[in-house]
Motif scaffolding. Structure first.
Motif, PDB file in Angstrom:
ATOM      1  N   ALA A 160       0.932  -1.112  -0.102  1.00  0.00           N
ATOM      2  CA  ALA A 160       0.081  -0.114  -0.186  1.00  0.00           C
ATOM      3  C   ALA A 160       0.844   1.376  -0.061  1.00  0.00           C
ATOM      4  N   VAL A 161       1.941   1.177   0.752  1.00  0.00           N
ATOM      5  CA  VAL A 161       2.876   2.682   0.818  1.00  0.00           C
ATOM      6  C   VAL A 161       3.582   2.574  -0.395  1.00  0.00           C
ATOM      7  N   LYS A 162       4.041   1.398  -1.020  1.00  0.00           N
ATOM      8  CA  LYS A 162       4.705   1.518  -2.279  1.00  0.00           C
ATOM      9  C   LYS A 162       3.750   2.074  -3.262  1.00  0.00           C
ATOM     10  N   GLU A 194      -6.804  -2.409  12.641  1.00  0.00           N
ATOM     11  CA  GLU A 194      -5.882  -1.655  13.328  1.00  0.00           C
ATOM     12  C   GLU A 194      -4.674  -1.149  12.949  1.00  0.00           C
ATOM     13  N   ALA A 195      -3.846  -1.969  11.857  1.00  0.00           N
ATOM     14  CA  ALA A 195      -2.661  -1.601  11.503  1.00  0.00           C
ATOM     15  C   ALA A 195      -2.756  -0.337  10.499  1.00  0.00           C
ATOM     16  N   GLY A 196      -3.901  -0.592   9.917  1.00  0.00           N
ATOM     17  CA  GLY A 196      -4.010   0.520   8.698  1.00  0.00           C
ATOM     18  C   GLY A 196      -4.309   1.932   9.594  1.00  0.00           C
ATOM     19  N   ILE A 199      -1.054   3.487  10.420  1.00  0.00           N
ATOM     20  CA  ILE A 199      -0.194   3.713   9.239  1.00  0.00           C
ATOM     21  C   ILE A 199      -0.848   4.906   8.756  1.00  0.00           C
ATOM     22  N   GLY A 200      -2.466   5.230   8.698  1.00  0.00           N
ATOM     23  CA  GLY A 200      -2.998   6.024   8.048  1.00  0.00           C
ATOM     24  C   GLY A 200      -3.706   5.595   6.669  1.00  0.00           C
ATOM     25  N   ILE A 201      -3.803   4.288   6.623  1.00  0.00           N
ATOM     26  CA  ILE A 201      -4.380   3.893   5.117  1.00  0.00           C
ATOM     27  C   ILE A 201      -5.730   2.934   5.641  1.00  0.00           C
ATOM     28  N   ASP A 202      -6.593   3.495   5.214  1.00  0.00           N
ATOM     29  CA  ASP A 202      -7.976   3.090   5.737  1.00  0.00           C
ATOM     30  C   ASP A 202      -8.367   1.538   5.022  1.00  0.00           C
TER      31      ASP A 202
END
Length: 223
Positions: A160-162, A194-196, A199-202
């Protein structure tokens, strides 16, 4: 045999002269196969492959075991065909991804269900979306029975970050055809949620796909 065919009518020569669009499915397949057997030409072999799978569309789900079971198709030819099929799938998917916008669970299900509803194993797939909810990328993260210790959020959010994704939609299929969520499904979803959040990714949704039906865990209130 292929050598008995007029050189101007052979598939490769016709492709060079008239373009790939002018060739039949049999001829295109013959070019990928390259050679036939001692008993039959590559065109006849290509025709038998098409006959085994009944329709060209069914080739997209072929396995290497099904391929090599066809007389005249060894492992090398099977690998060549499967590689070509996968390349075509990815090209088609990329074109579709660039235009597809997710506005509802039904949109996501309509996009995923044609490929996932008849899979014989569980596939965990993630759609990576931009701020307009358009698909940036689709990736199969895991194949096999869903397990929270195997489907780890880091694999999802690394991608997702990539891809600079703003949000994600997760989906997996139930080969049984029944999309009722298990405790494992719910646990995996909550870990990803929770991880999202950190990180700020829904995580927009997690769909479970059955036999031409689906369940949205978001709509069912699991998160």
């Amino acid at each position: 045999m292929i050598r008995d065919v007029n050189i101007e009518d052979r598939p490769r020569e016709r492709l060079l002269r008239q373009g790939a669009m002018s060739l039949s499915n049999q001829e295109l397949l013959a070019i990928l196969l390259r050679t036939g057997t001692k008993e039959e030409s590559v065109l006849i072999l290509a025709n038998r492959v098409l006959s085994v799978f009944e329709r060209l569309h069914h080739l997209k789900d072929a396995t290497i075991e099904e391929m090599v079971a066809i007389r005249g198709i060894g492992e090398v030819k099977a690998i060549q065909l499967l590689a070509a099929i996968e390349l075509g799938r990815r090209l088609a998917q990329k074109h579709s991804d660039e235009k597809y916008t997710i506005r509802s669970p039904q949109d996501a299900a309509a996009y995923l269900m044609p490929d996932m509803t008849s899979l014989k194993q569980e596939h965990f797939v993630v759609l990576f979306l931009n701020v307009k909810n358009q698909i940036l990328h689709r990736q199969t993260i895991f194949i096999g029975s869903l397990n929270a210790s195997i489907v780890h959020p880091r694999e999802i959010f690394r991608e997702a970050v990539k891809r600079s994704a703003a949000s994600i939609i997760c989906a997996h299929n139930h080969p049984s055809g029944v999309p009722t969520p298990s405790e494992e499904d719910i646990e995996v979803t909550r870990r990803i949620l929770e991880a999202g959040y950190i990180i700020g990714i829904d995580l927009i949704d997690h769909l479970i796909i059955g036999d031409h039906q689906f369940i949205s865990l978001k709509e069912k209130g699991y998160f």
